[in-house]
Write an enzyme that holds these catalytic residues in place. Structure first.
Site, short mmCIF file in Angstrom:
data_model
loop_
_atom_site.label_atom_id
_atom_site.label_comp_id
_atom_site.label_asym_id
_atom_site.label_seq_id
_atom_site.Cartn_x
_atom_site.Cartn_y
_atom_site.Cartn_z
N GLU A 144 -19.39 12.60 -8.19
CA GLU A 144 -18.99 14.05 -8.03
C GLU A 144 -19.39 14.54 -6.79
OE1 GLU A 144 -18.91 18.26 -10.29
OE2 GLU A 144 -20.08 16.57 -11.27
N THR B 204 -14.39 12.55 -15.09
CA THR B 204 -13.92 11.74 -13.78
C THR B 204 -15.32 11.10 -13.18
OG1 THR B 204 -12.38 13.26 -13.00
CG2 THR B 204 -13.17 11.58 -11.41
N CYS B 205 -16.59 11.76 -13.39
CA CYS B 205 -17.92 11.26 -12.92
C CYS B 205 -18.32 10.05 -13.70
CB CYS B 205 -18.85 12.21 -12.78
SG CYS B 205 -18.28 13.89 -11.93
N PHE B 206 -17.85 9.86 -14.84
CA PHE B 206 -18.12 8.82 -15.67
C PHE B 206 -17.39 7.89 -16.26
CE2 PHE B 206 -20.98 12.49 -16.27
CZ PHE B 206 -22.13 12.08 -15.87
N GLY C 195 -23.08 9.46 -12.12
CA GLY C 195 -21.67 10.30 -12.44
C GLY C 195 -22.02 11.35 -11.30
#
EC number: 2.3.2.26
Length: 1057
Positions: A756, A1024-1026, A752
């Site tokens: 990013e 968002t990262c995950f 994640g």
């Protein structure tokens, strides 16, 4: 019947006449009220075949050549052939061959060199005997030389026997004579229409006008530009394009008739028998000039004279030796050029005056010549029918070919009830490559006569239609017979070397047969056919590739689809399980199918993609094999130097790796390969780091290293920090797994954080404040800016970042045109790429290319320059040397467009792109990357739009209180599926940072939805990262809809949490 020439032995059949020489045509009373089917002329005897199949002979009988012991001066019936219906005869110097309507051959006369083919010890045979060794073969033509014989079978096989002193049998220099018919194997596969023999030389003529000759060549009678004898068939190249349809031979000279009615002669010319107004020999074919104003439809050769018939005038012309009256000119003079045979000739197309008596004029039906005698079968003007035309072949004397008439005959019999002769006919046709090579010819405009290395002469549409007409479910017996013939007879006889391009045609047409596409026939027909194809020698395979390259795309695709189906069929069998005892043959089968596809793919690439590259993709590969394991096996084979470029037999012991044939991989499979390659390289880098660390424990001089590439960056200076670290990074460290650490944050990078990082740094690098890229409003795309002040190191960094993203399986948001990916893969950008980046300019260039008039200079007023903006001012750049002085016109407009495209995508940004390219390939270069097509590489970098929303739902995971049937989850998916496409894409952007999906598809995009505290007044929140969505426990569908739309509508940038 009219006859003239040497009558000293009674060979004219005129009875007890006083003259030994007949100087001009004379009627033969014997043939009144009789119709003649064929005439054969020996040196001193003549054989006549009547329409009822009876045979009459006359002339010298010293060696039994008449087949009877009756009168020699007038024709007498050969009683021994009473039971036979004879259709054709041919005579040597003192022997005769007769062919009956069943295709059987009878022989009699002199047998000194085995020319009768009877394998006997007698010097001569006085009564006709059947040549038993040919009894199971259906012969359609026979031809006799002085001491040798030829025969053509219905299956396009050529047999020879007799003397071979000069090589006239075509069997090589080793044998002197053959007493039984021998197959000329070197001619197998060629579709023949005629055999002909001279004194000691031989010819065969193909259906498309190619001539092969062999034997004596002392006077150049083979037309091969020399005087050397030939012991094997040689192609007469100089006549290949002349549309030859008939050939005949004298003792030492040859004449050939063209489709247009022209005549070529060559060989001995000492008596003027070539008709070139000289007595010179000709070692090359030469057209008879004095006949060029007329259309000749019949030719015939005597020992040393030649005859030709012109139907428009009804006249017969002759030239050559005239000492025995054989020219029919009324004298014994030789003639060096065509001279009219004496007679009151009447043209079939002429108007018949009322006062012409039937006894006074002759309407020629057919001419015959041989030895020193000549004949003409005629009728009166009142009963005159059309004369024979040697330019039109007699179907009864031709080989089997697949045509409408034959298929109609076969289909006319009820299924399972056709007679043995029909079964034999089907079997004979499909057991012979020669017959199939003579089928489906492009007869329109006589195109098949242009057959050569670039043109097959085949009408592929006819092949498809006729094959589909023949192979029908309601006639299974025909299909079974065809399949059996192909499997047991045709394909097992195929060889790697072929005698001529005409022997290649069935490789083109057979894939059109529906039986080839039947999976039940894959291992018995399609794969053996493919093996023969793959094993072709280099020269014939090159010709076949040329033919494929000019096929209509659907026809080419048909062959590709056939062998793709074979591969899938075999892989399915492999997945089910192959017994160890069958593993070897399975390997060879799979290698064969893939090798054929490899050849086809090579052709497709060489022709600039006859069909789209993705038509070679076998999408089932990922399901049927373990691609990762296949790749590892392939890498090991490469490491050990395993060569898979040789023949199929040798490949049988080598396990098949599909990676050897990467063109069958679709984008998803290639991505899996790239990821597998990356994992292997990462593992190797980690292992090397571990070894170095272990060594450092014992050897202090060796520094310990981190098994991962660590990037420690500050959010507020992400570009500077990343550049600093990457500048110091060794090339080998790029191959390590990437771990990102944000200063002051405790998050562990399980993927994640890395995601990013890529999202943030690419957004930063592409920011206009750097001025590195130019943004194009019309296309909303960016391209390298040649006005940037930034160092090329920054472009190198962007290349490295893009490479790291791919290498670490992360999508990045790049708005470059397809041209970028073309250049990364060493492909040239084109006008289409200019249209994508600069639509208005691209359209203008297309208009320039399409402009139909000649006044381009006046209309467009262009020269080889481009005007560019340079900080508010305009600057003119020359596209070529002296471009400002070079006007664009109709002749050079394509060069101008090419130069314009080259400037935009290459010259103006060369140093910047080179830096980007070097950075990218430092991380991501290698063989696997080059397997990608530009659009596939683009999709792997930025994702694609092949949405499958149901698949997204299916693969979503749930945490906390949620599961697939939870009421909130159920209404969530109801709302989501009701959203318009743009809203769904906005949701992806909101949740994942991109509105595109990985190239591996929705199944590789794992979303996670977890429950959160708080009430229904809260909005959904994305991590968002995950790919993680915090979803409050809404109970009302409309509430959920409003909150979800509100959340995604107010999403800005990447909405990173």
């Amino acid at each position: 019947m009219l006859c003239w020439g040497n009558a000293s032995y009674g060979q004219l059949g005129l009875g007890g006449i006083d003259e030994e020489i007949v100087l001009e045509p004379r009627k033969s009373d014997f043939f009144v009220n009789k119709k003649v089917r064929d005439v054969g002329c020996g040196l001193r005897h003549t054989v006549f075949v009547l329409d009822d199949g009876t045979v009459y002979t006359c002339g010298c009988n010293d060696l039994g050549q008449l087949g009877h012991e009756k009168s020699r001066k007038k024709p007498e019936q050969v009683v021994a052939l009473d039971a036979q219906n004879i259709v054709a005869v041919s005579c040597g110097e003192a022997h005769t061959l007769a062919l009956n309507d069943k295709g059987q051959v009878y022989a009699w006369g002199l047998d000194s060199d085995g020319q009768l083919g009877l394998q006997g010890s007698e010097e001569c045979i006085r009564v006709p005997r059947n040549i038993k060794s040919l009894s199971d073969i259906q012969i359609v033509q026979v031809a006799c030389g002085y001491y040798h014989s030829l025969a053509l079978s219905k299956a396009s096989e050529v047999f020879c026997w007799g003397q071979n002193k000069y090589g006239q049998l075509g069997l090589g220099i080793e044998c002197q004579k053959q007493t039984s018919p021998q197959l000329i194997k070197s001619l197998l596969g060629i579709p023949f229409m005629q055999v002909a023999a001279g004194g000691a030389h031989s010819f065969v003529l193909t259906l498309s006008g190619a001539i092969f000759g062999w034997g004596r060549n002392k006077f150049g009678q083979l037309g091969l530009n020399d005087e050397n004898d030939r012991y094997v068939p040689n192609l007469l190249k100089s006549l290949r394009s002349q549309k030859i349809v008939y050939i005949c031979c004298g003792e030492d000279h040859t004449a050939a008739l063209t489709k247009e009615g022209g005549v070529f002669t060559f060989g001995a010319g000492g008596y003027g028998q070539l008709g070139h107004n000289s007595t010179s020999h000709e070692i090359n074919p030469r057209k008879v000039f004095e006949l060029m104003g007329s259309i000749v439809t019949q030719i015939a050769c005597g020992r040393q004279h030649t005859s030709a018939f012109v139907p428009s005038s009804g006249r017969i012309y002759s030239f050559g030796l005239g000492g025995n009256g054989q020219l029919g000119t009324g004298s014994t003079s030789n003639r060096k050029s065509p001279f009219t045979v004496k007679g009151n000739w009447f043209s079939y197309n002429g108007q018949c005056p009322q006062d012409i008596g039937s006894e006074d004029y002759f309407c020629v039906k057919r001419i015959f010549s041989g030895g020193d005698q000549s004949f003409s079968h005629y009728s009166s003007p009142q009963s005159c029918g059309p004369p024979d035309d040697f330019r039109r072949s007699d179907p009864s004397k031709q080989i089997w070919t697949v045509n409408e008439a034959l298929i109609q005959k076969w289909l006319s019999y009820p299924s399972g009830r056709f007679p043995v002769e029909i079964a034999n006919e089907i079997d004979g046709t499909f057991s012979s490559s020669g017959c199939l090579n003579g089928s489906f010819l492009a007869v329109s405009n006589d195109d098949h006569y242009r057959t050569g290395t670039r043109f097959s002469g085949v009408d592929m549409n006819a092949a498809r239609l006729l094959f589909h007409r023949l192979i029908q479910p309601d006639h299974p017996q025909i299909s079974q017979q065809v399949a059996a013939s192909l499997e047991k007879n045709l394909i097992p006889k195929l060889t790697s070397s072929l005698p001529d391009v005409e022997a290649l045609r069935f490789y083109l047409t057979l894939p059109e047969c529906p039986l080839m596409s039947d999976c039940n026939n894959f291992t018995t027909i399609a794969i053996p056919f493919g093996t023969a194809l793959v094993n072709l020698e280099k020269a014939p395979l090159k010709v076949l590739e040329n033919w494929w390259s000019v096929l209509e795309p659907p026809l080419f695709l048909k062959i590709v689809e056939l062998f793709k189906e074979v591969v899938v069929h075999l892989l399915k069998l492999y997945k089910i399980g192959i017994p160890p005892s069958e593993r070897r043959i399975f390997n060879s089968f799979l290698h064969t199918a893939l090798k054929v596809l490899e050849i086809l793919h090579r052709v497709n690439e060489r022709t600039g993609q006859l069909i789209q590259y993705d038509k070679f993709y076998i999408h089932e590969v990922q399901e049927l094999i373990d691609i990762r394991n296949d790749y590892i096996n392939w890498v090991q084979q490469q490491a050990y130097g395993v060569d898979v470029s040789h023949g199929i037999t040798e490949l049988a012991d080598i396990p098949v790796t599909i990676c050897t044939y990467p063109f069958v991989f679709d984008a998803q499979a290639k991505t899996t390969l790239l990821q597998t390659d990356a994992v292997l390289q990462m593992q190797m880098a980690i292992d090397q780091a571990h070894r170095q660390n272990v060594s450092s424990l014992f050897l202090p001089v060796i520094e310990s290293v981190n098994p991962c590439l660590i990037l420690v960056v500050r959010r507020e200076n992400i570009v500077g920090d990343a550049m600093e670290v990457l500048r110091k990074t060794k090339n080998i460290d790029y191959k390590k797994p990437l771990k990102v650490i944000f200063v002051g944050e405790d998050a562990v990078d399980a993927g994640g954080v890395r995601k990013e990082f890529f999202l943030l740094i690419m957004r930063e690098l592409l920011d206009p404040k750097y001025g590195m890229f130019r943004y194009y409003e019309d296309s909303r795309l960016i391209w390298f800016s040649d006005k940037t002040f930034e160092d090329s190191d920054l472009f190198h960094l962007i290349g490295v970042i893009c490479g790291l993203a791919i290498y670490n399986f992360t999508i990045v948001d790049l708005h470059f045109p397809l041209a970028l990916y073309k250049k990364l893969l060493k492909r040239k950008p084109s006008l289409d790429d200019l249209k994508e980046l600069m639509p208005d300019v691209g359209r203008s260039m297309q208009q320039l290319l399409d402009y139909p008039e000649d006044d381009i200079e006046e209309t467009f007023c262009l020269n080889f320059t481009i005007t560019v903006e340079n900080f508010g001012a305009t600057e003119v750049k020359e596209l070529v040397l002296n471009g400002a002085d070079t006007a664009v016109n109709k002749q050079n407009r394509q060069e101008f467009v090419d130069a314009y495209v080259d400037y935009i995508f290459n010259k103006s940004v060369a140093s910047l792109f080179d830096a980007f390219h070097a950075g990218f390939h430092k991380v991501c270069g290698g063989k696997v990357l080059l397997l990608f097509q530009p659009n596939e590489l683009q999709a792997m970098v930025i994702g694609n739009t092949n949405y499958d929303w149901k698949e997204l739902e299916k693969n979503t995971e749930y945490k906390g209180e949620y599961w697939a049937e939870h009421p909130t989850i159920k209404i969530f998916w109801e709302v989501f599926h009701e959203l318009p496409l743009e809203k769904k894409k906005q949701f992806l952007l909101f949740l994942t940072g991109s509105d595109r999906i990985p190239i591996l598809g929705m199944k590789s995009l794992k979303l996670v939805i977890q429950s959160t505290g708080g009430g229904e007044s809260y909005l959904p929140v994305s991590h968002t990262c995950f790919n993680l969505l915090d979803l409050p426990k809404y109970t009302e569908k409309e509430t959920l809809r409003c909150k979800l739309i509100q959340a995604i509508d107010h999403n800005e940038g990447f909405s990173l949490i």
